[in-house]
Motif scaffolding. Structure first.
Motif, PDB file in Angstrom:
ATOM      1  N   ASN A   1      25.050 -43.087  -2.976  1.00 25.96           N
ATOM      2  CA  ASN A   1      25.557 -44.434  -3.606  1.00 25.96           C
ATOM      3  C   ASN A   1      26.631 -44.899  -2.886  1.00 25.96           C
ATOM      4  OD1 ASN A   1      25.652 -45.759  -6.144  1.00 25.96           O
ATOM      5  ND2 ASN A   1      27.702 -44.614  -6.584  1.00 25.96           N
ATOM      6  N   HIS A   2      27.583 -43.836  -2.445  1.00 25.79           N
ATOM      7  CA  HIS A   2      28.738 -44.249  -1.553  1.00 25.79           C
ATOM      8  C   HIS A   2      28.417 -45.001  -0.376  1.00 25.79           C
ATOM      9  CE1 HIS A   2      32.543 -44.030  -0.389  1.00 25.79           C
ATOM     10  NE2 HIS A   2      32.534 -43.455   0.862  1.00 25.79           N
ATOM     11  N   THR A   3      27.180 -44.850   0.248  1.00 27.60           N
ATOM     12  CA  THR A   3      26.571 -45.840   1.200  1.00 27.60           C
ATOM     13  C   THR A   3      26.474 -47.183   0.726  1.00 27.60           C
ATOM     14  OG1 THR A   3      25.878 -43.867   2.574  1.00 27.60           O
ATOM     15  CG2 THR A   3      24.904 -45.964   2.987  1.00 27.60           C
ATOM     16  N   PHE A   4      25.756 -47.231  -0.229  1.00 27.16           N
ATOM     17  CA  PHE A   4      25.275 -48.674  -0.689  1.00 27.16           C
ATOM     18  C   PHE A   4      26.643 -49.326  -1.391  1.00 27.16           C
ATOM     19  CE2 PHE A   4      21.383 -47.334  -0.085  1.00 27.16           C
ATOM     20  CZ  PHE A   4      20.365 -48.437  -0.282  1.00 27.16           C
ATOM     21  N   LEU A   5      27.512 -48.702  -1.905  1.00 22.67           N
ATOM     22  CA  LEU A   5      28.891 -49.118  -2.469  1.00 22.67           C
ATOM     23  C   LEU A   5      29.610 -49.864  -1.215  1.00 22.67           C
ATOM     24  CD1 LEU A   5      29.974 -46.800  -5.069  1.00 22.67           C
ATOM     25  CD2 LEU A   5      29.609 -49.286  -5.335  1.00 22.67           C
ATOM     26  N   SER A   6      29.593 -49.288  -0.093  1.00 22.72           N
ATOM     27  CA  SER A   6      30.452 -49.522   0.999  1.00 22.72           C
ATOM     28  C   SER A   6      29.781 -50.722   1.535  1.00 22.72           C
ATOM     29  CB  SER A   6      30.708 -48.313   2.130  1.00 22.72           C
ATOM     30  OG  SER A   6      31.190 -47.283   1.366  1.00 22.72           O
ATOM     31  N   ALA A   7      28.549 -50.726   1.704  1.00 18.26           N
ATOM     32  CA  ALA A   7      27.856 -51.534   2.393  1.00 18.26           C
ATOM     33  C   ALA A   7      27.673 -52.968   1.508  1.00 18.26           C
ATOM     34  CB  ALA A   7      26.254 -51.266   2.452  1.00 18.26           C
ATOM     35  N   ASN A   8      27.595 -53.108   0.285  1.00 21.13           N
ATOM     36  CA  ASN A   8      27.605 -54.456  -0.281  1.00 21.13           C
ATOM     37  C   ASN A   8      28.148 -54.310  -1.778  1.00 21.13           C
ATOM     38  OD1 ASN A   8      25.629 -52.824  -2.155  1.00 21.13           O
ATOM     39  ND2 ASN A   8      23.752 -53.450  -1.059  1.00 21.13           N
ATOM     40  N   GLY A   9      28.767 -53.359  -2.297  1.00 22.28           N
ATOM     41  CA  GLY A   9      29.514 -53.396  -3.328  1.00 22.28           C
ATOM     42  C   GLY A   9      28.616 -53.053  -4.569  1.00 22.28           C
ATOM     43  N   HIS A  10      27.542 -52.688  -4.223  1.00 18.43           N
ATOM     44  CA  HIS A  10      26.680 -52.181  -5.323  1.00 18.43           C
ATOM     45  C   HIS A  10      26.146 -50.954  -5.095  1.00 18.43           C
ATOM     46  CE1 HIS A  10      26.713 -56.361  -7.034  1.00 18.43           C
ATOM     47  NE2 HIS A  10      26.677 -56.543  -5.743  1.00 18.43           N
ATOM     48  N   GLY A  11      26.193 -49.990  -5.816  1.00 14.52           N
ATOM     49  CA  GLY A  11      25.820 -48.569  -5.875  1.00 14.52           C
ATOM     50  C   GLY A  11      24.353 -48.415  -5.519  1.00 14.52           C
ATOM     51  N   PHE A  12      23.687 -47.226  -5.317  1.00 11.71           N
ATOM     52  CA  PHE A  12      22.110 -47.077  -5.222  1.00 11.71           C
ATOM     53  C   PHE A  12      21.448 -47.325  -6.515  1.00 11.71           C
ATOM     54  CE2 PHE A  12      18.337 -44.727  -4.579  1.00 11.71           C
ATOM     55  CZ  PHE A  12      17.832 -45.355  -3.435  1.00 11.71           C
ATOM     56  N   ASN A  13      20.663 -47.787  -6.807  1.00 12.34           N
ATOM     57  CA  ASN A  13      19.964 -48.177  -8.064  1.00 12.34           C
ATOM     58  C   ASN A  13      19.572 -46.787  -8.558  1.00 12.34           C
ATOM     59  OD1 ASN A  13      18.032 -48.832 -10.003  1.00 12.34           O
ATOM     60  ND2 ASN A  13      17.794 -50.953  -9.279  1.00 12.34           N
ATOM     61  N   ARG A  14      20.131 -46.494  -9.734  1.00 12.77           N
ATOM     62  CA  ARG A  14      19.659 -45.256 -10.334  1.00 12.77           C
ATOM     63  C   ARG A  14      18.137 -45.196 -10.577  1.00 12.77           C
ATOM     64  NH1 ARG A  14      23.553 -41.638 -11.856  1.00 12.77           N
ATOM     65  NH2 ARG A  14      25.822 -42.166 -11.379  1.00 12.77           N
ATOM     66  N   GLU A  15      17.536 -46.236 -11.198  1.00 14.32           N
ATOM     67  CA  GLU A  15      16.487 -46.315 -11.359  1.00 14.32           C
ATOM     68  C   GLU A  15      15.442 -45.871 -10.383  1.00 14.32           C
ATOM     69  OE1 GLU A  15      15.529 -49.815 -13.380  1.00 14.32           O
ATOM     70  OE2 GLU A  15      16.839 -49.440 -15.246  1.00 14.32           O
ATOM     71  N   ALA A  16      15.835 -46.257  -9.091  1.00 13.61           N
ATOM     72  CA  ALA A  16      15.167 -45.972  -7.902  1.00 13.61           C
ATOM     73  C   ALA A  16      15.311 -44.659  -7.454  1.00 13.61           C
ATOM     74  CB  ALA A  16      15.525 -46.875  -6.796  1.00 13.61           C
ATOM     75  N   TYR A  17      16.255 -43.870  -8.037  1.00 11.31           N
ATOM     76  CA  TYR A  17      16.556 -42.663  -7.621  1.00 11.31           C
ATOM     77  C   TYR A  17      15.968 -41.573  -8.532  1.00 11.31           C
ATOM     78  CZ  TYR A  17      19.503 -38.676  -5.850  1.00 11.31           C
ATOM     79  OH  TYR A  17      19.644 -37.477  -5.163  1.00 11.31           O
ATOM     80  N   VAL A  18      15.689 -42.047  -9.881  1.00 11.45           N
ATOM     81  CA  VAL A  18      15.429 -40.906 -11.049  1.00 11.45           C
ATOM     82  C   VAL A  18      14.335 -40.030 -10.406  1.00 11.45           C
ATOM     83  CG1 VAL A  18      14.062 -42.569 -12.222  1.00 11.45           C
ATOM     84  CG2 VAL A  18      15.203 -40.936 -13.328  1.00 11.45           C
ATOM     85  N   ASP A  19      13.229 -40.697  -9.792  1.00 12.67           N
ATOM     86  CA  ASP A  19      12.167 -40.201  -9.267  1.00 12.67           C
ATOM     87  C   ASP A  19      12.082 -39.547  -7.999  1.00 12.67           C
ATOM     88  OD1 ASP A  19      10.632 -40.861 -11.757  1.00 12.67           O
ATOM     89  OD2 ASP A  19       9.977 -42.644 -10.686  1.00 12.67           O
ATOM     90  N   ALA A  20      13.201 -39.268  -7.318  1.00  8.36           N
ATOM     91  CA  ALA A  20      13.433 -38.729  -6.047  1.00  8.36           C
ATOM     92  C   ALA A  20      12.968 -37.184  -5.824  1.00  8.36           C
ATOM     93  CB  ALA A  20      14.994 -38.545  -5.778  1.00  8.36           C
ATOM     94  N   LEU A  21      12.738 -36.533  -6.823  1.00  8.52           N
ATOM     95  CA  LEU A  21      12.204 -35.111  -6.875  1.00  8.52           C
ATOM     96  C   LEU A  21      10.661 -35.275  -7.054  1.00  8.52           C
ATOM     97  CD1 LEU A  21      14.654 -33.157  -9.176  1.00  8.52           C
ATOM     98  CD2 LEU A  21      14.514 -33.070  -6.560  1.00  8.52           C
ATOM     99  N   ASP A  22      10.009 -36.353  -7.178  1.00  2.94           N
ATOM    100  CA  ASP A  22       8.456 -36.574  -7.395  1.00  2.94           C
ATOM    101  C   ASP A  22       8.083 -36.287  -6.097  1.00  2.94           C
ATOM    102  OD1 ASP A  22       5.959 -37.597  -7.354  1.00  2.94           O
ATOM    103  OD2 ASP A  22       6.505 -38.100  -9.596  1.00  2.94           O
ATOM    104  N   LYS A  23       6.944 -35.472  -6.098  1.00  2.00           N
ATOM    105  CA  LYS A  23       6.244 -35.059  -4.595  1.00  2.00           C
ATOM    106  C   LYS A  23       5.790 -36.474  -4.002  1.00  2.00           C
ATOM    107  CE  LYS A  23       1.975 -33.887  -4.696  1.00  2.00           C
ATOM    108  NZ  LYS A  23       0.734 -32.871  -4.883  1.00  2.00           N
ATOM    109  N   ARG A  24       5.617 -37.461  -4.931  1.00  3.59           N
ATOM    110  CA  ARG A  24       4.926 -38.576  -4.212  1.00  3.59           C
ATOM    111  C   ARG A  24       6.017 -39.494  -3.579  1.00  3.59           C
ATOM    112  NH1 ARG A  24       1.636 -39.772  -9.740  1.00  3.59           N
ATOM    113  NH2 ARG A  24       3.916 -39.243 -10.281  1.00  3.59           N
ATOM    114  N   ASN A  25       7.300 -39.449  -4.059  1.00  5.29           N
ATOM    115  CA  ASN A  25       8.382 -40.453  -3.560  1.00  5.29           C
ATOM    116  C   ASN A  25       8.862 -40.046  -2.027  1.00  5.29           C
ATOM    117  OD1 ASN A  25      11.083 -41.192  -2.979  1.00  5.29           O
ATOM    118  ND2 ASN A  25      10.996 -41.933  -5.467  1.00  5.29           N
TER     119      ASN A  25
END
Length: 351
Positions: free
Chosen positions: A258-282
């Motif tokens: 999130n800090h990386t994306f905030l620094s790059a463009n002022g917008h944090g990493f999309n939480r909806e895109a992160y919510v499935d990070a633990l899914d085997k298929r992600n």
């Protein structure tokens, strides 16, 4: 059977730690990158790669210089780029730099050529971003030609022609491995296949099956162009973070990405895109070591890839966490993954 390669890569992020607000000196950050490569080498990982950026929040503007330092600090690991921005570079200088690194490392250098995901370097280095695609295609083709021919005659739009040019020094084995970095639309995978070069596929988040279209496209075009299928190589890049438990890894990594994306463009990493990070298929490799092993093997079953490259030092992550992650990869994850993939390869041979 091909050896399955496991490596780590850095884009040279240079940010404050979001947990403490503190930031190391530029000198220390460069030293941490060199130490990461040295540790990866000591633990028997296969590849260390460093990308170049030419703007705020990055430290690897002179990535070839840092890779030269790594060449002298390591013994066995392949030294690569992730990526070298061919579009805004002179292919002659790229070739000279990496041929020199190859000799300094006793034949361990390679190049991954990319277009640039951040476009600030175009104006800085004197190029027009409207020529984004044309610059890369012309210069990448030139780089391939420089690598193949001992005497080069070349002409194009963006550089003075070469007439009977001979480049020095020569790589240890005469040629360098040159990969094409592929991300976004699959047309770049088409060209990688037609050119007959290894493909490095960038992934960020989402299901692995989403990216498999590019892998299939690459292979289809590689074979259709008449290249030897035995020389076809697919690498995949993944974001990576591990901890003792899935939830600890999931919670901890978000603040850095999130800090990386905030620094790059002022917008944090999309939480909806992160919510499935633990899914085997992600494709995002976040979780306990067991979860990550399962995810890497799942991706191998989807892609049948030859190499996986792991990015783990982003967002101002302190060195101790980076070091811990490399140690877990080398001591726990890599041995298990290699063992399981060797079994899969053997089963295919015996089938």
């Amino acid at each position: 059977m091909k050896k399955f390669e496991i490596g780590i890569y850095s884009l040279g992020d240079y940010l404050s730690d979001p947990a403490t607000g503190s930031i190391v000196s530029e000198q220390q950050r460069i030293e941490e990158i060199i130490q990461a490569a040295k540790l990866a080498d000591e633990l028997g990982l296969d590849v260390f790669a460093l990308g170049e950026s030419h703007q705020e929040h990055f430290i690897s503007q002179a990535h070839a210089v840092i890779l030269g330092g790594i060449a002298r600090e390591t013994k066995n690991i392949t030294i690569s780029s992730s990526a070298t921005i061919v579009s805004t570079s002179d292919p002659v200088r790229v070739y000279e730099n990496f041929s020199t690194i190859d000799l300094m490392s006793n034949g361990r250098a390679e190049i991954v050529g990319g277009r640039a995901s951040r476009i600030g370097l175009f104006s800085l280095l004197g190029y027009n971003v409207r020529d984004y695609e044309a610059l890369f295609e012309e210069k990448f083709e030139m780089l391939l030609q420089l690598n193949k021919e001992s005497v080069v005659n070349w002409s194009g739009r963006f550089r003075a022609p070469l007439e009977n040019a001979v480049l020095y020094p020569k790589p240890l084995k005469g040629r360098l491995p040159i990969w094409r970095a592929v991300g976004g639309p699959p047309y770049s995978a088409v060209l990688a296949g037609q050119q007959g070069v290894p493909m490095m596929l960038a992934t960020l988040g989402g299901p692995a099956t989403l990216f498999n279209h590019s892998v299939r496209t690459y292979r289809d075009n590689y074979i259709a162009a008449g290249h030897d299928p035995e020389n076809m190589i697919v690498g995949v890049t993944n974001l990576f973070h591990t901890a003792e438990t899935d939830q600890e890894a999931f919670k901890n990594f978000y603040k850095y990405i999130n800090h990386t994306f905030l620094s790059a463009n002022g917008h944090g990493f999309n939480r909806e895109a992160y919510v499935d990070a633990l899914d085997k298929r992600n494709v995002m490799l976040v979780g306990s070591p067991e979860t990550i092993i399962e995810k890497i093997l799942y991706q191998y079953d989807v892609y049948n890839n030859d190499r996986i490259m792991l990015q783990l030092d982003l967002g101002g992550m302190p060195w101790e966490q980076v070091k811990y992650n490399i140690e877990v990869i080398g001591n726990v994850i890599a041995p298990r993954v290699r063992e399981e993939i060797a079994k899969r390869q053997l089963a295919k041979v015996e089938a």
